[in-house]
Design an enzyme around this catalytic site. Structure first.
Site, short mmCIF file in Angstrom:
data_model
loop_
_atom_site.label_atom_id
_atom_site.label_comp_id
_atom_site.label_asym_id
_atom_site.label_seq_id
_atom_site.Cartn_x
_atom_site.Cartn_y
_atom_site.Cartn_z
N SER A 147 -0.67 48.29 -0.13
CA SER A 147 0.45 48.54 0.91
C SER A 147 1.56 47.62 0.37
O SER A 147 1.49 46.83 -0.49
CB SER A 147 -0.01 47.69 2.21
OG SER A 147 1.18 47.61 2.98
N TYR B 115 -3.91 40.26 7.59
CA TYR B 115 -3.82 41.64 7.20
C TYR B 115 -3.16 41.69 5.59
O TYR B 115 -4.08 42.24 4.84
CB TYR B 115 -2.98 42.66 8.06
CG TYR B 115 -3.03 43.97 7.38
CD1 TYR B 115 -3.99 44.83 7.49
CD2 TYR B 115 -1.78 44.34 7.08
CE1 TYR B 115 -3.85 46.05 6.76
CE2 TYR B 115 -1.42 45.66 6.22
CZ TYR B 115 -2.64 46.50 6.19
OH TYR B 115 -2.50 47.76 5.78
N LYS C 174 -5.29 42.41 1.97
CA LYS C 174 -4.59 43.58 0.73
C LYS C 174 -4.51 43.18 -0.65
O LYS C 174 -4.94 43.51 -1.70
CB LYS C 174 -3.30 44.20 1.19
CG LYS C 174 -3.36 45.24 2.57
CD LYS C 174 -4.34 46.46 2.34
CE LYS C 174 -4.74 47.02 3.40
NZ LYS C 174 -5.98 47.94 3.38
P1 NAD Z 1 -6.70 54.17 10.29
O1 NAD Z 1 -6.94 53.06 11.50
O2 NAD Z 1 -6.38 55.50 11.10
O3 NAD Z 1 -7.82 54.43 9.58
C1 NAD Z 1 -8.87 53.76 9.14
C2 NAD Z 1 -10.17 54.30 9.24
O4 NAD Z 1 -11.03 53.30 8.85
C3 NAD Z 1 -10.52 54.37 10.76
O5 NAD Z 1 -10.93 55.76 10.94
C4 NAD Z 1 -11.41 53.31 11.07
O6 NAD Z 1 -12.40 53.98 12.17
C5 NAD Z 1 -12.19 53.09 10.04
N1 NAD Z 1 -13.01 51.74 9.56
C6 NAD Z 1 -12.13 50.63 9.87
N2 NAD Z 1 -13.13 49.83 9.55
C7 NAD Z 1 -14.38 50.34 9.27
C8 NAD Z 1 -15.54 50.01 8.62
N3 NAD Z 1 -15.71 48.62 8.70
N4 NAD Z 1 -16.63 50.93 8.33
C9 NAD Z 1 -16.21 52.21 8.46
N5 NAD Z 1 -15.02 52.61 8.82
C10 NAD Z 1 -14.07 51.74 9.08
O7 NAD Z 1 -5.41 53.58 9.38
P2 NAD Z 1 -4.75 54.62 8.44
O8 NAD Z 1 -3.39 54.27 8.61
O9 NAD Z 1 -5.41 55.86 8.09
O10 NAD Z 1 -4.68 53.60 7.16
C11 NAD Z 1 -5.95 53.67 6.13
C12 NAD Z 1 -5.72 52.67 4.97
O11 NAD Z 1 -4.41 52.49 4.51
C13 NAD Z 1 -5.99 51.12 5.64
O12 NAD Z 1 -6.85 50.57 4.53
C14 NAD Z 1 -4.63 50.72 5.75
O13 NAD Z 1 -4.63 49.28 5.69
C15 NAD Z 1 -3.92 51.27 4.47
N6 NAD Z 1 -2.44 51.25 4.72
C16 NAD Z 1 -1.95 51.91 5.96
C17 NAD Z 1 -0.72 51.82 6.10
C18 NAD Z 1 0.06 52.76 7.32
O14 NAD Z 1 1.17 52.18 7.50
N7 NAD Z 1 -0.54 53.44 8.19
C19 NAD Z 1 0.23 51.39 5.15
C20 NAD Z 1 -0.32 50.96 3.97
C21 NAD Z 1 -1.79 50.93 3.64
C1 WQD Z 2 9.02 50.21 10.71
C2 WQD Z 2 10.81 49.69 11.30
C3 WQD Z 2 10.72 47.75 12.91
C4 WQD Z 2 8.64 49.70 16.19
C5 WQD Z 2 4.07 47.67 8.86
C6 WQD Z 2 3.30 46.90 8.44
C7 WQD Z 2 3.13 47.32 6.94
C8 WQD Z 2 2.53 48.80 6.57
C9 WQD Z 2 3.29 49.81 7.47
C10 WQD Z 2 0.12 48.80 6.52
C11 WQD Z 2 10.90 47.98 11.37
C12 WQD Z 2 11.33 48.91 13.67
C13 WQD Z 2 9.27 49.38 14.97
C14 WQD Z 2 9.46 49.80 17.38
C15 WQD Z 2 11.39 49.32 15.81
N1 WQD Z 2 1.15 48.99 7.05
N2 WQD Z 2 10.65 49.23 14.78
N3 WQD Z 2 10.72 49.62 17.19
O1 WQD Z 2 6.70 46.83 9.95
O2 WQD Z 2 7.69 48.36 8.02
O3 WQD Z 2 5.21 47.84 8.45
O4 WQD Z 2 3.58 49.24 8.69
O5 WQD Z 2 -0.09 48.19 5.35
O6 WQD Z 2 2.01 46.36 6.51
O7 WQD Z 2 3.64 45.61 8.38
O8 WQD Z 2 6.37 49.32 9.99
O9 WQD Z 2 6.52 51.22 11.58
O10 WQD Z 2 6.03 48.77 12.35
O11 WQD Z 2 8.35 49.26 11.68
O12 WQD Z 2 12.62 49.37 15.78
O13 WQD Z 2 8.75 49.98 18.34
O14 WQD Z 2 10.93 49.93 12.73
O15 WQD Z 2 11.42 46.91 13.30
O16 WQD Z 2 12.27 47.61 11.12
P1 WQD Z 2 6.58 48.08 9.13
P2 WQD Z 2 6.92 49.63 11.55
#
Ligand code: NAD
Ligand code: WQD
Length: 343
Positions: A128, A153, A157
């Site tokens: 991330s 969290y 990562k």
């Molecule tokens: P999500 O929660 O939709 O998907 C994660 C999946 O993993 C879920 O289906 C959950 O049930 C499963 N899971 C969690 N723990 C588990 C375990 N111990 N065993 C088996 N399954 C398990 O989240 P997402 O948004 O699809 O994110 C996927 C990956 O990408 C995560 O590692 C997240 O940290 C990373 N990521 C997400 C974002 C984002 O903004 N969505 C940004 C950067 C990184």
């Molecule tokens: C985006 C922008 C908020 C909600 C998070 C995690 C990061 C990564 C992605 C996994 C920000 C603003 C949000 C609302 C708002 N995940 N906002 N009103 O904070 O960039 O990142 O998700 O790795 O680790 O921290 O994403 O979608 O929460 O926010 O104004 O109700 O929207 O302040 O500027 P963020 P977000």
């Protein structure tokens, strides 16, 4: 040519389900593993409907090493894993650090250890942009220093990246890639899979679509007094189908032996920063509706601005973000309407 199988852990989730679709469409066999802690079988059904392939699903907790061994490693002949399985709510991780460290680290340690032990060479990890914290300079490249994590969290990562780097360095034949996602948004154009947060959405776009659908009364914009052109935060919003294709490109790079180092890192973003207020305006215009929003106070822990320099992914993976933001915002709204039975 041998058909490669990819294990997709966390494949019932938001990014994992979109990646499963792109993998199948690119000619891979896919096995989805998930404990359904933050998802349900609907996404797996969606993947099957979109691809027309009965993609196997194994309900398993990646923290259970023995179950992983018998139900995945003994049962399927994959040579690559994409490890999505993790808990991802930043605020919750601050309240429940041990649960986050346990789930995100134990699951990854098990997967990496079994890949090594079973001679399965390719490990792709969901990292991330959170690892960069508040960067000193924009856009961020992979050489931009990581900052100390501001949440458990984010720390998981960083630790998982380090686990992968150190393990592949010590294990002949093992390769690792960490993809650092910026802000994934949107949904598959079929509207059969998309983001389905449980409870009140923490992320911006699901809050926007739920407000548009009438589930939430009003979107709070967390601050309009930041040092940015319109005062709201800036992020790099990457379409989830574009992000999914980056995984296909990274898996191919590993399978085809094109990695330049045993462990590599790539930023996956568009290279363009978009402010919160701009995203709201674009959502309204793209979908022809008005959103109820108000300016609220800053959210603790938010960084001012971050966007990617995706040059390395462009050049080395041959990957480019190509979906236009308006199409992404229309897809997100189409998905929300589909989920709510609005059309
Ligand atoms: P999500 O929660 O939709 O998907 C994660 C999946 O993993 C879920 O289906 C959950 O049930 C499963 N899971 C969690 N723990 C588990 C375990 N111990 N065993 C088996 N399954 C398990 O989240 P997402 O948004 O699809 O994110 C996927 C990956 O990408 C995560 O590692 C997240 O940290 C990373 N990521 C997400 C974002 C984002 O903004 N969505 C940004 C950067 C990184
Ligand atoms: C985006 C922008 C908020 C909600 C998070 C995690 C990061 C990564 C992605 C996994 C920000 C603003 C949000 C609302 C708002 N995940 N906002 N009103 O904070 O960039 O990142 O998700 O790795 O680790 O921290 O994403 O979608 O929460 O926010 O104004 O109700 O929207 O302040 O500027 P963020 P977000």
């Amino acid at each position: 040519m041998k058909k490669h199988t990819v294990l997709v852990s966390g494949g019932a989730g938001y990014i994992g389900s979109h990646t499963a679709v792109e993998l199948v469409e690119a000619g891979f066999d896919v096995v989805i593993a998930d404990n359904l802690s933050n998802s349900d079988l609907g996404a797996v059904e969606g993947v099957r409907r979109i691809t027309g392939v009965e993609v196997p699903f194994v309900e398993v907790d990646c923290c259970d090493r023995e179950a992983l061994r018998t139900r995945l490693f003994e049962a399927y002949d994959f040579d690559s894993v994409i490890h999505f399985a993790a808990s991802k709510a930043v605020g919750e991780s601050v309240r429940k650090p041990l649960e986050y460290y346990r789930n995100n680290l134990d699951s990854f340690l098990n997967v990496v250890d079994l890949m090594r032990a079973w001679g399965r060479p390719n490990i792709l990890f969901s990292s991330s942009c959170t690892v960069y914290g508040e960067p000193d300079r924009q856009p961020v490249t992979e050489l931009t220093p990581r900052k100390p994590a501001t949440s458990p969290y984010g720390n998981t990562k960083q630790i998982c990246e380090d686990i992968l780097r150190d393990t592949v360095a010590a294990s002949e034949g093992l390769r690792g890639i960490a993809l650092r996602y910026f802000n994934p948004i949107g949904a598959h154009p079929s509207a059969l899979i998309g983001e389905l947060p449980r409870g009140v959405p923490q992320n911006l776009l699901p809050y926007i679509t739920q407000t548009a659908a009438g589930l939430r009364e009003c979107l709070s914009v967390f601050g309009d007094d930041y040092p940015t052109p319109d005062g709201s935060n800036i992020r790099d919003y990457i379409d989830v189908t574009d992000l999914a294709r980056a995984h296909v490109a990274a898996v191919r790079r590993m399978i085809e032996g094109r990695c330049k180092e045993p462990y590599e890192v790539f930023n996956i973003g568009t290279g363009h920063g978009v402010s919160v207020l701009e995203l709201i305006r674009r959502f309204e215009q793209a979908n022809g509706l008005k959103l109820n929003y108000r300016i609220a106070g800053r959210r603790e822990g938010d960084i001012v601005a971050i966007w990617a320099d995706p040059t390395r992914a462009n050049e080395e993976l041959g990957w480019h973000a190509r979906r236009n933001l308006d199409d992404t915002l229309r897809a997100a709204w189409a998905w929300e309407k589909h989920v709510r039975g609005m059309e």
